[in-house]
Design a protein around this motif. Structure first.
Motif, PDB file in Angstrom:
ATOM      1  N   ILE A 187       0.832  -1.286  -0.087  1.00  0.00           N
ATOM      2  CA  ILE A 187       0.122  -0.045  -0.070  1.00  0.00           C
ATOM      3  C   ILE A 187       0.801   1.107  -0.034  1.00  0.00           C
ATOM      4  CG2 ILE A 187      -1.783   1.277   1.403  1.00  0.00           C
ATOM      5  CD1 ILE A 187      -3.007  -1.213   2.243  1.00  0.00           C
ATOM      6  N   ALA A 188       2.094   1.190   0.687  1.00  0.00           N
ATOM      7  CA  ALA A 188       2.824   2.329   0.778  1.00  0.00           C
ATOM      8  C   ALA A 188       3.515   2.616  -0.345  1.00  0.00           C
ATOM      9  CB  ALA A 188       3.718   2.212   2.058  1.00  0.00           C
ATOM     10  N   VAL A 189       3.961   1.587  -1.151  1.00  0.00           N
ATOM     11  CA  VAL A 189       4.742   1.547  -2.435  1.00  0.00           C
ATOM     12  C   VAL A 189       3.651   2.351  -3.543  1.00  0.00           C
ATOM     13  CG1 VAL A 189       5.459   0.310  -4.390  1.00  0.00           C
ATOM     14  CG2 VAL A 189       6.372   0.254  -2.096  1.00  0.00           C
ATOM     15  N   SER A 190       2.481   1.730  -3.471  1.00  0.00           N
ATOM     16  CA  SER A 190       1.348   2.159  -4.326  1.00  0.00           C
ATOM     17  C   SER A 190       1.252   4.010  -4.120  1.00  0.00           C
ATOM     18  CB  SER A 190       0.205   1.506  -4.128  1.00  0.00           C
ATOM     19  OG  SER A 190       0.300   0.238  -4.388  1.00  0.00           O
ATOM     20  N   LYS A 191       1.046   4.123  -2.867  1.00  0.00           N
ATOM     21  CA  LYS A 191       0.993   5.610  -2.687  1.00  0.00           C
ATOM     22  C   LYS A 191       1.868   6.473  -3.316  1.00  0.00           C
ATOM     23  CE  LYS A 191      -1.881   5.283   1.403  1.00  0.00           C
ATOM     24  NZ  LYS A 191      -1.747   5.600   3.094  1.00  0.00           N
ATOM     25  N   VAL A 192       3.311   5.796  -3.295  1.00  0.00           N
ATOM     26  CA  VAL A 192       4.515   6.440  -3.936  1.00  0.00           C
ATOM     27  C   VAL A 192       4.223   6.675  -5.300  1.00  0.00           C
ATOM     28  CG1 VAL A 192       6.952   6.456  -4.076  1.00  0.00           C
ATOM     29  CG2 VAL A 192       6.042   6.010  -2.008  1.00  0.00           C
ATOM     30  N   ILE A 193       3.921   5.475  -5.849  1.00  0.00           N
ATOM     31  CA  ILE A 193       3.767   5.519  -7.287  1.00  0.00           C
ATOM     32  C   ILE A 193       2.649   6.336  -7.905  1.00  0.00           C
ATOM     33  CG2 ILE A 193       3.305   4.036  -9.258  1.00  0.00           C
ATOM     34  CD1 ILE A 193       4.643   1.786  -7.705  1.00  0.00           C
ATOM     35  N   LEU A 194       1.720   6.340  -7.098  1.00  0.00           N
ATOM     36  CA  LEU A 194       0.491   7.024  -7.541  1.00  0.00           C
ATOM     37  C   LEU A 194       0.323   8.528  -7.238  1.00  0.00           C
ATOM     38  CD1 LEU A 194      -2.368   4.257  -6.939  1.00  0.00           C
ATOM     39  CD2 LEU A 194      -1.272   5.067  -8.989  1.00  0.00           C
ATOM     40  N   ALA A 195       1.494   9.186  -6.445  1.00  0.00           N
ATOM     41  CA  ALA A 195       1.524  10.364  -6.290  1.00  0.00           C
ATOM     42  C   ALA A 195       1.904  11.429  -7.327  1.00  0.00           C
ATOM     43  CB  ALA A 195       2.654  10.853  -5.046  1.00  0.00           C
ATOM     44  N   ARG A 196       1.105  12.291  -7.454  1.00  0.00           N
ATOM     45  CA  ARG A 196       1.431  13.331  -8.608  1.00  0.00           C
ATOM     46  C   ARG A 196       3.071  13.359  -8.890  1.00  0.00           C
ATOM     47  NH1 ARG A 196      -1.281  16.483 -11.890  1.00  0.00           N
ATOM     48  NH2 ARG A 196      -3.365  16.426 -10.721  1.00  0.00           N
ATOM     49  N   GLU A 197       3.712  13.936  -7.951  1.00  0.00           N
ATOM     50  CA  GLU A 197       5.157  14.004  -7.808  1.00  0.00           C
ATOM     51  C   GLU A 197       5.899  12.930  -7.037  1.00  0.00           C
ATOM     52  OE1 GLU A 197       6.508  17.771  -6.958  1.00  0.00           O
ATOM     53  OE2 GLU A 197       5.148  18.797  -8.091  1.00  0.00           O
ATOM     54  N   MET A 198       6.104  11.807  -7.779  1.00  0.00           N
ATOM     55  CA  MET A 198       6.915  10.903  -6.824  1.00  0.00           C
ATOM     56  C   MET A 198       7.828  10.884  -5.962  1.00  0.00           C
ATOM     57  SD  MET A 198       7.155   7.610  -9.466  1.00  0.00           S
ATOM     58  CE  MET A 198       6.133   7.314 -10.804  1.00  0.00           C
ATOM     59  N   PRO A 199       7.683  10.828  -4.595  1.00  0.00           N
ATOM     60  CA  PRO A 199       8.471  11.174  -3.531  1.00  0.00           C
ATOM     61  C   PRO A 199       9.609  10.139  -3.359  1.00  0.00           C
ATOM     62  CG  PRO A 199       6.576  10.423  -2.378  1.00  0.00           C
ATOM     63  CD  PRO A 199       6.494  10.595  -4.118  1.00  0.00           C
ATOM     64  N   ILE A 200      10.325   9.791  -4.272  1.00  0.00           N
ATOM     65  CA  ILE A 200      11.458   8.721  -4.165  1.00  0.00           C
ATOM     66  C   ILE A 200      12.755   9.508  -3.966  1.00  0.00           C
ATOM     67  CG2 ILE A 200      12.750   7.026  -5.555  1.00  0.00           C
ATOM     68  CD1 ILE A 200      10.189   7.044  -7.362  1.00  0.00           C
ATOM     69  N   SER A 201      13.357   8.627  -3.014  1.00  0.00           N
ATOM     70  CA  SER A 201      14.584   9.223  -2.651  1.00  0.00           C
ATOM     71  C   SER A 201      15.499   8.035  -2.378  1.00  0.00           C
ATOM     72  CB  SER A 201      14.556  10.062  -1.141  1.00  0.00           C
ATOM     73  OG  SER A 201      13.837   9.249  -0.255  1.00  0.00           O
ATOM     74  N   GLN A 202      15.871   7.371  -3.205  1.00  0.00           N
ATOM     75  CA  GLN A 202      16.609   6.018  -3.159  1.00  0.00           C
ATOM     76  C   GLN A 202      17.823   5.896  -2.480  1.00  0.00           C
ATOM     77  OE1 GLN A 202      16.958   4.459  -7.119  1.00  0.00           O
ATOM     78  NE2 GLN A 202      15.301   5.497  -7.717  1.00  0.00           N
ATOM     79  N   GLN A 203      18.027   4.975  -1.623  1.00  0.00           N
ATOM     80  CA  GLN A 203      19.213   5.055  -0.718  1.00  0.00           C
ATOM     81  C   GLN A 203      19.775   3.556  -0.742  1.00  0.00           C
ATOM     82  OE1 GLN A 203      18.379   6.349   3.255  1.00  0.00           O
ATOM     83  NE2 GLN A 203      16.804   7.831   2.406  1.00  0.00           N
ATOM     84  N   LEU A 204      20.826   3.451  -0.326  1.00  0.00           N
ATOM     85  CA  LEU A 204      21.771   2.006  -0.065  1.00  0.00           C
ATOM     86  C   LEU A 204      21.901   2.267   1.303  1.00  0.00           C
ATOM     87  CD1 LEU A 204      23.851   1.306  -3.058  1.00  0.00           C
ATOM     88  CD2 LEU A 204      21.785   0.281  -2.332  1.00  0.00           C
ATOM     89  N   ILE A 205      21.439   1.281   1.955  1.00  0.00           N
ATOM     90  CA  ILE A 205      21.864   1.344   3.858  1.00  0.00           C
ATOM     91  C   ILE A 205      22.368  -0.170   4.022  1.00  0.00           C
ATOM     92  CG2 ILE A 205      20.146   3.016   4.319  1.00  0.00           C
ATOM     93  CD1 ILE A 205      18.219   0.734   5.123  1.00  0.00           C
ATOM     94  N   ALA A 206      23.091   0.031   5.144  1.00  0.00           N
ATOM     95  CA  ALA A 206      23.648  -1.378   5.573  1.00  0.00           C
ATOM     96  C   ALA A 206      22.804  -1.660   6.650  1.00  0.00           C
ATOM     97  CB  ALA A 206      25.065  -1.082   6.100  1.00  0.00           C
ATOM     98  N   VAL A 207      22.334  -2.931   6.806  1.00  0.00           N
ATOM     99  CA  VAL A 207      21.339  -3.615   7.713  1.00  0.00           C
ATOM    100  C   VAL A 207      22.263  -4.707   8.441  1.00  0.00           C
ATOM    101  CG1 VAL A 207      19.356  -4.631   8.207  1.00  0.00           C
ATOM    102  CG2 VAL A 207      19.338  -3.113   6.430  1.00  0.00           C
ATOM    103  N   PRO A 208      22.382  -4.501   9.569  1.00  0.00           N
ATOM    104  CA  PRO A 208      23.370  -5.718  10.564  1.00  0.00           C
ATOM    105  C   PRO A 208      22.318  -6.847  10.578  1.00  0.00           C
ATOM    106  CG  PRO A 208      22.576  -3.895  11.896  1.00  0.00           C
ATOM    107  CD  PRO A 208      22.023  -3.351  10.666  1.00  0.00           C
TER     108      PRO A 208
END
Length: 157
Positions: free
Chosen positions: A76-97
């Motif tokens: 649902i959260a990804v769908s909201k990002v995709i369907l937003a007029r201006e996609m609020p994408i801020s791609q990141q690479l993070i290290a997860v222990p």
């Protein structure tokens, strides 16, 4: 022997669910094919803790239920990002222990991250996973820490 019986039951249950046949002749063919598969797995010495993880059985089912809810919420959260007029994408690479002790725990954790929409496990090694997140919300360390604790609990049982 316990692992062989567990594998036989799991294979036949899967066969039954996927085929949907309940006629005696077809059921007997299903049982024979499952028996033959277990025989081949036994001859190939594949009946070990990783191939037939009976020790994870009850806690893994609870984890799958929790993971299913998380996948739904993330979808649902990804769908909201995709369907937003201006996609609020801020791609990141993070290290997860990763705190899991076994290889199976690492695999469950990495696959769980990848199954959750908005995140993909890119690399593993040195006690951590490199994860690509679609937005800052998906990169929140609390979510990964909670998932890691749950996988460690599944692994410990």
């Amino acid at each position: 022997m316990k692992k062989a019986v567990g594998l036989l039951v799991a294979l036949f249950a899967l066969w039954l669910v996927l085929s949907g046949y309940f006629k005696p002749f077809l059921l007997s063919l299903g049982i024979l094919s499952c028996l033959f598969t277990v025989y081949l797995a036994s001859r190939m010495k594949l009946l070990d803790d990783e191939a037939v993880p009976l020790q994870l059985r009850p806690s893994l089912l609870l984890y799958w239920g929790w993971l299913g809810r998380e996948v739904f919420k993330s979808s649902i959260a990804v769908s909201k990002v995709i369907l937003a007029r201006e996609m609020p994408i801020s791609q990141q690479l993070i290290a997860v222990p990763c705190t899991q002790k076994t290889e199976m725990g690492h695999v469950i954790f990495a696959n769980s991250i990848t199954l959750t929409p908005g995140t993909v496990t890119v690399e593993s090694g040195n006690g951590r996973f490199l994860v690509h997140a679609l937005t800052e919300d998906f990169a929140a360390p609390e979510g990964f820490a909670d998932m890691g604790k749950r996988v460690t609990a599944v692994e410990a049982r």
